[in-house]
Design a protein around this motif. Sequence first.
Motif, PDB file in Angstrom:
ATOM      1  N   ALA A  38       0.857  -1.237  -0.063  1.00  0.00           N
ATOM      2  CA  ALA A  38      -0.113   0.063   0.008  1.00  0.00           C
ATOM      3  C   ALA A  38       0.824   1.279  -0.009  1.00  0.00           C
ATOM      4  O   ALA A  38       2.124   1.194   0.342  1.00  0.00           O
ATOM      5  CB  ALA A  38      -0.900  -0.031   1.307  1.00  0.00           C
ATOM      6  N   ILE A  39       0.142   2.286  -0.481  1.00  0.00           N
ATOM      7  CA  ILE A  39       0.899   3.804  -0.316  1.00  0.00           C
ATOM      8  C   ILE A  39       0.009   4.361   0.901  1.00  0.00           C
ATOM      9  O   ILE A  39      -0.901   4.155   0.882  1.00  0.00           O
ATOM     10  CB  ILE A  39       0.995   4.583  -1.606  1.00  0.00           C
ATOM     11  N   VAL A  40       0.846   5.333   1.408  1.00  0.00           N
ATOM     12  CA  VAL A  40       0.259   6.118   2.675  1.00  0.00           C
ATOM     13  C   VAL A  40       0.100   7.687   2.194  1.00  0.00           C
ATOM     14  O   VAL A  40       1.449   8.003   1.740  1.00  0.00           O
ATOM     15  CB  VAL A  40       0.975   5.530   3.802  1.00  0.00           C
ATOM     16  N   VAL A  41      -0.842   8.120   2.605  1.00  0.00           N
ATOM     17  CA  VAL A  41      -0.919   9.766   2.233  1.00  0.00           C
ATOM     18  C   VAL A  41      -1.510  10.201   3.519  1.00  0.00           C
ATOM     19  O   VAL A  41      -2.198   9.432   4.184  1.00  0.00           O
ATOM     20  CB  VAL A  41      -1.803   9.972   1.217  1.00  0.00           C
ATOM     21  N   PRO A  42      -1.084  11.516   3.656  1.00  0.00           N
ATOM     22  CA  PRO A  42      -1.978  12.159   5.064  1.00  0.00           C
ATOM     23  C   PRO A  42      -3.243  12.225   5.016  1.00  0.00           C
ATOM     24  O   PRO A  42      -3.582  12.500   3.954  1.00  0.00           O
ATOM     25  CB  PRO A  42      -1.133  13.581   5.096  1.00  0.00           C
ATOM     26  N   GLY A  43      -3.918  11.995   6.168  1.00  0.00           N
ATOM     27  CA  GLY A  43      -5.384  12.184   6.146  1.00  0.00           C
ATOM     28  C   GLY A  43      -5.842  13.736   6.200  1.00  0.00           C
ATOM     29  O   GLY A  43      -5.161  14.615   6.694  1.00  0.00           O
ATOM     30  N   ARG A  44      -7.161  13.899   6.005  1.00  0.00           N
ATOM     31  CA  ARG A  44      -7.640  15.170   6.303  1.00  0.00           C
ATOM     32  C   ARG A  44      -8.032  15.578   7.845  1.00  0.00           C
ATOM     33  O   ARG A  44      -8.733  14.605   8.298  1.00  0.00           O
ATOM     34  CB  ARG A  44      -8.889  15.667   5.430  1.00  0.00           C
ATOM     35  N   SER A  45      -7.530  16.442   8.344  1.00  0.00           N
ATOM     36  CA  SER A  45      -7.949  16.904   9.513  1.00  0.00           C
ATOM     37  C   SER A  45      -9.241  17.823   9.755  1.00  0.00           C
ATOM     38  O   SER A  45      -9.335  18.709   9.072  1.00  0.00           O
ATOM     39  CB  SER A  45      -6.683  17.423  10.265  1.00  0.00           C
ATOM     40  N   LYS A  46     -10.268  17.437  10.726  1.00  0.00           N
ATOM     41  CA  LYS A  46     -11.437  18.232  10.751  1.00  0.00           C
ATOM     42  C   LYS A  46     -11.002  19.440  11.583  1.00  0.00           C
ATOM     43  O   LYS A  46     -11.855  20.332  11.845  1.00  0.00           O
ATOM     44  CB  LYS A  46     -12.636  17.474  11.463  1.00  0.00           C
ATOM     45  N   PHE A  47      -9.940  19.230  12.523  1.00  0.00           N
ATOM     46  CA  PHE A  47      -9.491  20.269  13.518  1.00  0.00           C
ATOM     47  C   PHE A  47      -8.934  21.328  13.180  1.00  0.00           C
ATOM     48  O   PHE A  47      -8.183  22.084  14.019  1.00  0.00           O
ATOM     49  CB  PHE A  47      -9.561  19.479  14.885  1.00  0.00           C
ATOM     50  N   GLY A  48      -8.338  21.681  11.981  1.00  0.00           N
ATOM     51  CA  GLY A  48      -7.441  22.624  11.603  1.00  0.00           C
ATOM     52  C   GLY A  48      -6.115  22.035  10.928  1.00  0.00           C
ATOM     53  O   GLY A  48      -5.536  20.838  11.410  1.00  0.00           O
ATOM     54  N   ILE A  49      -5.229  23.074  10.833  1.00  0.00           N
ATOM     55  CA  ILE A  49      -3.768  22.573  10.176  1.00  0.00           C
ATOM     56  C   ILE A  49      -2.974  22.033  10.964  1.00  0.00           C
ATOM     57  O   ILE A  49      -2.134  21.190  10.809  1.00  0.00           O
ATOM     58  CB  ILE A  49      -3.455  23.898   9.314  1.00  0.00           C
ATOM     59  N   PHE A  50      -3.116  22.386  12.397  1.00  0.00           N
ATOM     60  CA  PHE A  50      -1.911  21.943  13.391  1.00  0.00           C
ATOM     61  C   PHE A  50      -2.249  20.880  14.043  1.00  0.00           C
ATOM     62  O   PHE A  50      -1.477  20.415  14.973  1.00  0.00           O
ATOM     63  CB  PHE A  50      -1.610  23.217  14.102  1.00  0.00           C
ATOM     64  N   SER A  51      -3.506  20.344  14.109  1.00  0.00           N
ATOM     65  CA  SER A  51      -3.849  19.000  14.628  1.00  0.00           C
ATOM     66  C   SER A  51      -3.356  17.736  13.907  1.00  0.00           C
ATOM     67  O   SER A  51      -3.002  17.908  12.785  1.00  0.00           O
ATOM     68  CB  SER A  51      -5.342  18.929  14.854  1.00  0.00           C
ATOM     69  N   LYS A  52      -3.164  16.698  15.047  1.00  0.00           N
ATOM     70  CA  LYS A  52      -2.699  15.654  14.242  1.00  0.00           C
ATOM     71  C   LYS A  52      -3.855  14.961  13.468  1.00  0.00           C
ATOM     72  O   LYS A  52      -4.983  15.026  13.803  1.00  0.00           O
ATOM     73  CB  LYS A  52      -2.370  14.549  15.240  1.00  0.00           C
ATOM     74  N   CYS A  53      -3.321  14.166  12.390  1.00  0.00           N
ATOM     75  CA  CYS A  53      -4.415  13.708  11.486  1.00  0.00           C
ATOM     76  C   CYS A  53      -3.977  12.169  11.309  1.00  0.00           C
ATOM     77  O   CYS A  53      -2.696  11.951  11.125  1.00  0.00           O
ATOM     78  CB  CYS A  53      -4.704  14.424  10.174  1.00  0.00           C
TER      79      CYS A  53
END
Length: 77
Positions: A38-53
Motif C-alpha cells: 500500500a501507499i500512505v498519504v496524510p489524512g484530512r484533519s477536521k480540527f485545523g492545520i496544526f492538529s494531528k491527523c
Amino acid sequence: MFRASDFKCREVINLVTGERLGYVCDLEIDECSGQILAIVVPGRSKFGIFSKCEKVCIPWNCITKISCDIILVKICL
C-alpha cells in the motif's frame, strides 16, 4: 523500476471523487517478499492545520496509473 523515494514526489488523486489526496508519505512493504502492499498519504484533519491527523493507506490494487508526477487511484473514502 521505481525507488521508494520516487513515490514522495508524486501527488495522489482519487479518480472516484477527483480529490487531491496529497503526496505519498510512506509505503507498506511485505517483509518477506519485498512487495509494496500500500501507499500512505496524510489524512484530512477536521480540527485545523496544526492538529494531528490519521494517515490513509491505499492498497496497491487500487492504483490505476503511476506517471512521472501523479498517482491515480480508485477508492471510496
